[in-house]
Design a protein around this motif. Structure first.
Motif, PDB file in Angstrom:
ATOM      1  N   LYS A  32      -1.593   4.429  -0.440  1.00 24.40           N
ATOM      2  CA  LYS A  32      -1.639   3.350  -1.388  1.00 24.40           C
ATOM      3  C   LYS A  32      -3.010   2.640  -1.424  1.00 24.40           C
ATOM      4  O   LYS A  32      -3.638   2.130  -0.396  1.00 24.40           O
ATOM      5  CB  LYS A  32      -0.547   2.646  -0.994  1.00 24.40           C
ATOM      6  CG  LYS A  32      -0.201   1.565  -2.215  1.00 24.40           C
ATOM      7  CD  LYS A  32       0.914   0.732  -1.992  1.00 24.40           C
ATOM      8  CE  LYS A  32       1.309  -0.465  -3.091  1.00 24.40           C
ATOM      9  NZ  LYS A  32       2.666  -1.016  -2.855  1.00 24.40           N
ATOM     10  N   ARG A  34      -4.502  -0.952  -3.113  1.00 22.41           N
ATOM     11  CA  ARG A  34      -4.314  -2.183  -4.287  1.00 22.41           C
ATOM     12  C   ARG A  34      -5.599  -2.375  -4.699  1.00 22.41           C
ATOM     13  O   ARG A  34      -6.581  -2.788  -4.087  1.00 22.41           O
ATOM     14  CB  ARG A  34      -3.866  -3.142  -3.150  1.00 22.41           C
ATOM     15  CG  ARG A  34      -2.598  -2.930  -2.580  1.00 22.41           C
ATOM     16  CD  ARG A  34      -2.318  -3.932  -1.402  1.00 22.41           C
ATOM     17  NE  ARG A  34      -3.196  -3.972  -0.460  1.00 22.41           N
ATOM     18  CZ  ARG A  34      -3.336  -5.173   0.441  1.00 22.41           C
ATOM     19  NH1 ARG A  34      -2.416  -5.970   0.563  1.00 22.41           N
ATOM     20  NH2 ARG A  34      -4.463  -4.910   1.366  1.00 22.41           N
ATOM     21  N   GLU A  64      -2.234   0.804  -7.095  1.00 21.85           N
ATOM     22  CA  GLU A  64      -1.435  -0.114  -7.536  1.00 21.85           C
ATOM     23  C   GLU A  64      -2.539  -1.194  -8.510  1.00 21.85           C
ATOM     24  O   GLU A  64      -3.196  -1.951  -7.683  1.00 21.85           O
ATOM     25  CB  GLU A  64      -0.811  -0.887  -6.666  1.00 21.85           C
ATOM     26  CG  GLU A  64      -0.066  -2.036  -7.055  1.00 21.85           C
ATOM     27  CD  GLU A  64       0.736  -2.937  -5.775  1.00 21.85           C
ATOM     28  OE1 GLU A  64       1.735  -2.287  -5.510  1.00 21.85           O
ATOM     29  OE2 GLU A  64       0.142  -3.608  -5.258  1.00 21.85           O
ATOM     30  N   LYS A  66      -3.570  -4.544 -10.427  1.00 22.98           N
ATOM     31  CA  LYS A  66      -3.119  -6.000 -11.049  1.00 22.98           C
ATOM     32  C   LYS A  66      -4.647  -6.676 -11.402  1.00 22.98           C
ATOM     33  O   LYS A  66      -5.679  -6.400 -11.053  1.00 22.98           O
ATOM     34  CB  LYS A  66      -2.690  -6.749  -9.691  1.00 22.98           C
ATOM     35  CG  LYS A  66      -3.687  -6.897  -8.574  1.00 22.98           C
ATOM     36  CD  LYS A  66      -3.172  -7.702  -7.418  1.00 22.98           C
ATOM     37  CE  LYS A  66      -2.610  -8.856  -7.743  1.00 22.98           C
ATOM     38  NZ  LYS A  66      -2.259  -9.673  -6.498  1.00 22.98           N
ATOM     39  N   VAL A  83      -5.826  -7.550  -1.661  1.00 27.56           N
ATOM     40  CA  VAL A  83      -6.147  -6.342  -2.324  1.00 27.56           C
ATOM     41  C   VAL A  83      -7.191  -5.433  -1.538  1.00 27.56           C
ATOM     42  O   VAL A  83      -7.646  -6.168  -0.759  1.00 27.56           O
ATOM     43  CB  VAL A  83      -6.707  -6.489  -3.878  1.00 27.56           C
ATOM     44  CG1 VAL A  83      -5.602  -7.208  -4.810  1.00 27.56           C
ATOM     45  CG2 VAL A  83      -7.774  -7.312  -3.790  1.00 27.56           C
ATOM     46  N   ASP A  84      -7.332  -4.222  -1.806  1.00 25.42           N
ATOM     47  CA  ASP A  84      -8.305  -3.579  -0.765  1.00 25.42           C
ATOM     48  C   ASP A  84      -9.704  -3.281  -1.754  1.00 25.42           C
ATOM     49  O   ASP A  84     -10.762  -3.380  -0.929  1.00 25.42           O
ATOM     50  CB  ASP A  84      -7.569  -1.942  -0.655  1.00 25.42           C
ATOM     51  CG  ASP A  84      -6.254  -2.022  -0.009  1.00 25.42           C
ATOM     52  OD1 ASP A  84      -6.154  -2.658   0.811  1.00 25.42           O
ATOM     53  OD2 ASP A  84      -5.451  -1.743  -0.668  1.00 25.42           O
TER      54      ASP A  84
END
Length: 333
Positions: A32, A34, A64, A66, A83-84
């Motif tokens: 995952k 972000r 993901e 945003k 977030v990454d």
């Protein structure tokens, strides 16, 4: 004795199968990521293509997305580990560096290589000259952000002093700039797409110049992450870049209409025809960074624009905040 040996062999075989399955699951596990984007924009078309065409999934990534609406909010999300990876203007990494940090924000892949805004006039202009802006009211973008800095850079390039030769308005929130112009504020406005094309279609304004064409190549929006994240998740970031590179190449060879049909879910208020026009306009002026490499020349141009706008806190060497190793590795495959 033979029975015990047989049972033992079965147990060993089962154990080895379990280990193999565990290793396989670990290898095939979806990672995952972000991701925060500074705004929702057709300017970021290759990113949406990577999502919609399944290029991230092909690399074993669950991205993901945003929208964080603003450079300050995007950087706060990145710094706080909400977030990454962030897609935002490279100037934000310089602002963070100047404030002092033990874990600098590193630009590792470039998505767009020009400014994405256009000069829109309230009245139709058949033969535009930048001199026409003198003595008028210019509705610009937020102070300190790349759109406004590029806007001022281009005005000065054409001999216009933004503070003396026109009335510069730059205190309106990004989300309200278009509405302010539509309601009667300003003679000219600096707008992103697809708003600029929608205005033209509705007769609310007319696109007369491209700030992207005027300002030249600049690392306008890049993917960045904390230095520690890049070191600890190098394989993940490599997969992330590989998916984006696939998307960039697909966009390059596809028609505006084909691309528009893919990204339309991200712009439900825009029709396919308008999106196609906008995408072709960005493609024609070379806005999408197909090679994704943030060059030293682009980095220096960025800092020149920031300095001209009085927003450069300190000059930062290219090698301190830019890492092109992953992009170069992916492109060499």
């Amino acid at each position: 004795m033979k029975i015990s040996l047989k049972v033992g062999m079965i147990l060993i075989a089962s154990f080895l199968l379990l280990i193999g399955a565990a290793c396989s699951n670990k290898k095939d596990a979806v990672q995952k990521v972000r991701l925060a984007e500074v705004t929702r924009s057709v300017f970021y078309t290759p990113q949406y293509v990577a999502l919609e065409k399944g290029f991230f999934k092909e690399e074993g990534l669950d991205v993901e997305l945003k929208t964080t609406w603003g450079g300050d909010k995007t950087m706060t999300a990145l710094l706080s580990d909400a977030v990454d990876i962030a897609l935002v203007g490279s100037e934000t990494s310089i602002y963070v560096y100047a404030q002092g940090t033990s874990d600098p924000i590193i630009n590792f892949a470039q998505l767009t290589q020009t400014d994405g805004t256009f000069l829109v006039s309230r009245e139709k202009v058949d033969h535009f000259d930048w001199e026409m802006l003198k003595g008028t009211t210019f509705l610009g973008q937020r102070k300190g952000g790349m759109p406004q800095m590029v806007g001022e850079f281009v005005l000065k390039k054409h001999g216009i002093d933004p503070q003396q030769d026109l009335e510069l308005i730059q205190n309106i929130d990004f989300g309200n700039i278009a509405n302010s112009f539509a309601s009667g504020t300003g003679d000219y406005v600096q707008l992103f797409e697809p708003t600029a094309s929608v205005f033209e279609k509705e007769g609310k304004g007319y696109i007369i110049a491209s700030f992207g064409e005027e300002s030249g190549h600049v690392p306008y929006t890049t993917f960045m992450a904390k230095e520690t994240y890049l070191k600890e998740n190098e394989e993940t970031v490599e997969k992330f870049v590989r998916a984006l590179y696939k998307a960039q190449k697909w966009v390059e060879k596809s028609s505006g209409e084909e691309i528009a049909e893919v990204v339309q879910p991200y712009f439900e208020d825009s029709d396919i025809e308008t999106l196609a026009v906008v995408i072709d306009r960005y493609k024609n002026q070379g806005s999408f960074a197909e090679k994704m490499t943030l060059t030293k020349e682009g980095w220096e141009n960025l800092q020149a624009i920031m300095k001209e706008a009085g927003e450069l806190p300190e000059r930062v060497d290219y090698d301190k905040l830019v890492n092109t190793n992953i992009v170069e590795k992916v492109m060499a495959e």
